[in-house]
Design a protein around this motif. Sequence first.
Motif, PDB file in Angstrom:
ATOM      1  N   GLY A  88     -39.965 -32.482 -44.798  1.00 25.69           N
ATOM      2  CA  GLY A  88     -41.195 -33.084 -44.659  1.00 25.69           C
ATOM      3  C   GLY A  88     -42.255 -32.544 -44.081  1.00 25.69           C
ATOM      4  N   VAL A  89     -42.047 -31.541 -43.156  1.00 29.41           N
ATOM      5  CA  VAL A  89     -42.995 -30.584 -42.205  1.00 29.41           C
ATOM      6  C   VAL A  89     -43.622 -29.610 -43.421  1.00 29.41           C
ATOM      7  CG1 VAL A  89     -43.433 -28.728 -40.740  1.00 29.41           C
ATOM      8  CG2 VAL A  89     -41.907 -30.612 -40.393  1.00 29.41           C
ATOM      9  N   LEU A  90     -42.686 -29.288 -44.339  1.00 23.69           N
ATOM     10  CA  LEU A  90     -43.406 -28.314 -45.413  1.00 23.69           C
ATOM     11  C   LEU A  90     -44.414 -29.144 -46.532  1.00 23.69           C
ATOM     12  CD1 LEU A  90     -40.297 -26.512 -46.594  1.00 23.69           C
ATOM     13  CD2 LEU A  90     -42.266 -25.520 -45.596  1.00 23.69           C
ATOM     14  N   LEU A  91     -44.048 -30.628 -46.596  1.00 28.09           N
ATOM     15  CA  LEU A  91     -44.764 -31.331 -47.259  1.00 28.09           C
ATOM     16  C   LEU A  91     -46.141 -31.506 -46.644  1.00 28.09           C
ATOM     17  CD1 LEU A  91     -42.504 -34.006 -48.486  1.00 28.09           C
ATOM     18  CD2 LEU A  91     -43.562 -32.570 -49.894  1.00 28.09           C
ATOM     19  N   LEU A  92     -46.344 -31.408 -45.324  1.00 28.57           N
ATOM     20  CA  LEU A  92     -47.502 -31.575 -44.544  1.00 28.57           C
ATOM     21  C   LEU A  92     -48.429 -30.466 -45.156  1.00 28.57           C
ATOM     22  CD1 LEU A  92     -46.269 -32.715 -41.157  1.00 28.57           C
ATOM     23  CD2 LEU A  92     -47.214 -34.283 -42.945  1.00 28.57           C
ATOM     24  N   PHE A  93     -47.865 -29.369 -45.274  1.00 30.44           N
ATOM     25  CA  PHE A  93     -48.553 -28.113 -45.724  1.00 30.44           C
ATOM     26  C   PHE A  93     -49.154 -27.891 -47.232  1.00 30.44           C
ATOM     27  CE2 PHE A  93     -46.599 -26.979 -41.322  1.00 30.44           C
ATOM     28  CZ  PHE A  93     -47.702 -26.640 -40.682  1.00 30.44           C
ATOM     29  N   THR A  99     -46.647 -38.707 -47.792  1.00 31.17           N
ATOM     30  CA  THR A  99     -45.022 -38.353 -48.137  1.00 31.17           C
ATOM     31  C   THR A  99     -44.280 -37.695 -47.041  1.00 31.17           C
ATOM     32  OG1 THR A  99     -45.685 -38.272 -50.476  1.00 31.17           O
ATOM     33  CG2 THR A  99     -43.722 -37.677 -49.746  1.00 31.17           C
ATOM     34  N   GLY A 100     -45.050 -36.633 -46.512  1.00 36.40           N
ATOM     35  CA  GLY A 100     -44.451 -35.795 -45.569  1.00 36.40           C
ATOM     36  C   GLY A 100     -44.164 -36.596 -44.356  1.00 36.40           C
ATOM     37  N   VAL A 101     -45.077 -37.348 -43.738  1.00 30.72           N
ATOM     38  CA  VAL A 101     -44.867 -38.378 -42.616  1.00 30.72           C
ATOM     39  C   VAL A 101     -43.840 -39.202 -42.719  1.00 30.72           C
ATOM     40  CG1 VAL A 101     -46.269 -39.877 -41.149  1.00 30.72           C
ATOM     41  CG2 VAL A 101     -47.528 -37.775 -41.723  1.00 30.72           C
ATOM     42  N   ILE A 102     -43.901 -39.952 -43.950  1.00 28.52           N
ATOM     43  CA  ILE A 102     -42.973 -41.105 -44.055  1.00 28.52           C
ATOM     44  C   ILE A 102     -41.545 -40.513 -44.289  1.00 28.52           C
ATOM     45  CG2 ILE A 102     -41.958 -42.521 -46.059  1.00 28.52           C
ATOM     46  CD1 ILE A 102     -45.179 -43.094 -46.727  1.00 28.52           C
ATOM     47  N   GLN A 103     -41.414 -39.323 -44.628  1.00 29.09           N
ATOM     48  CA  GLN A 103     -39.994 -38.557 -44.813  1.00 29.09           C
ATOM     49  C   GLN A 103     -39.591 -38.311 -43.653  1.00 29.09           C
ATOM     50  OE1 GLN A 103     -39.567 -35.576 -47.880  1.00 29.09           O
ATOM     51  NE2 GLN A 103     -37.744 -35.021 -47.277  1.00 29.09           N
ATOM     52  N   ILE A 104     -40.676 -37.684 -42.699  1.00 27.99           N
ATOM     53  CA  ILE A 104     -39.999 -37.262 -41.346  1.00 27.99           C
ATOM     54  C   ILE A 104     -39.655 -38.299 -40.490  1.00 27.99           C
ATOM     55  CG2 ILE A 104     -40.942 -36.177 -39.113  1.00 27.99           C
ATOM     56  CD1 ILE A 104     -42.967 -34.620 -40.919  1.00 27.99           C
ATOM     57  N   LEU A 105     -40.637 -39.608 -40.584  1.00 27.48           N
ATOM     58  CA  LEU A 105     -40.329 -40.861 -39.735  1.00 27.48           C
ATOM     59  C   LEU A 105     -38.779 -41.399 -40.214  1.00 27.48           C
ATOM     60  CD1 LEU A 105     -43.652 -42.237 -39.349  1.00 27.48           C
ATOM     61  CD2 LEU A 105     -42.357 -41.096 -37.495  1.00 27.48           C
ATOM     62  N   TRP A 106     -38.566 -41.417 -41.471  1.00 27.15           N
ATOM     63  CA  TRP A 106     -37.477 -41.928 -42.007  1.00 27.15           C
ATOM     64  C   TRP A 106     -36.389 -41.263 -41.599  1.00 27.15           C
ATOM     65  CZ3 TRP A 106     -36.284 -46.524 -44.014  1.00 27.15           C
ATOM     66  CH2 TRP A 106     -35.132 -46.712 -44.505  1.00 27.15           C
TER      67      TRP A 106
END
Length: 126
Positions: A88-93, A99-106
């Motif tokens: 998710g952190v990689l998705l942020l970059f 998508t990254g925030v949702i994945q991290i929070l989930w």
Amino acid sequence: MATRPGSVTFVAVLTYLNGALDVIGGVILLIARDQVAGGGNSAAITTSAIVSILLGIVTVVVARGLLRGSTVSRALVAVVMVIDILNGVLLLFTSQVVTGVIQILWSILIVALLFTRRANAFFTGR
């Protein structure tokens, strides 16, 4: 012996669902590999489909272990969620912020539910 808390049941149901979707997706990909490959390398798609099916089966076994209070299953789910957080952190970059925030929070939610006081009592009481 501690009774299974609702949070563990919830995580196990989500894990069962994830495993089932992996198997279904793998089977669909296996059936439709020629259309997906578009004349390209269908061997890679076949391999991906088979890996998805196998991971789905393993995921279902892990979910069953969660319901039984298996500390190994709990650890496996926790490790996968930590990997998902990193992904998710990689998705942020890569400009996939939502998508990254949702994945991290989930993933944080799943880990938090697996390590509540009641969940700890359930897994250590087995």
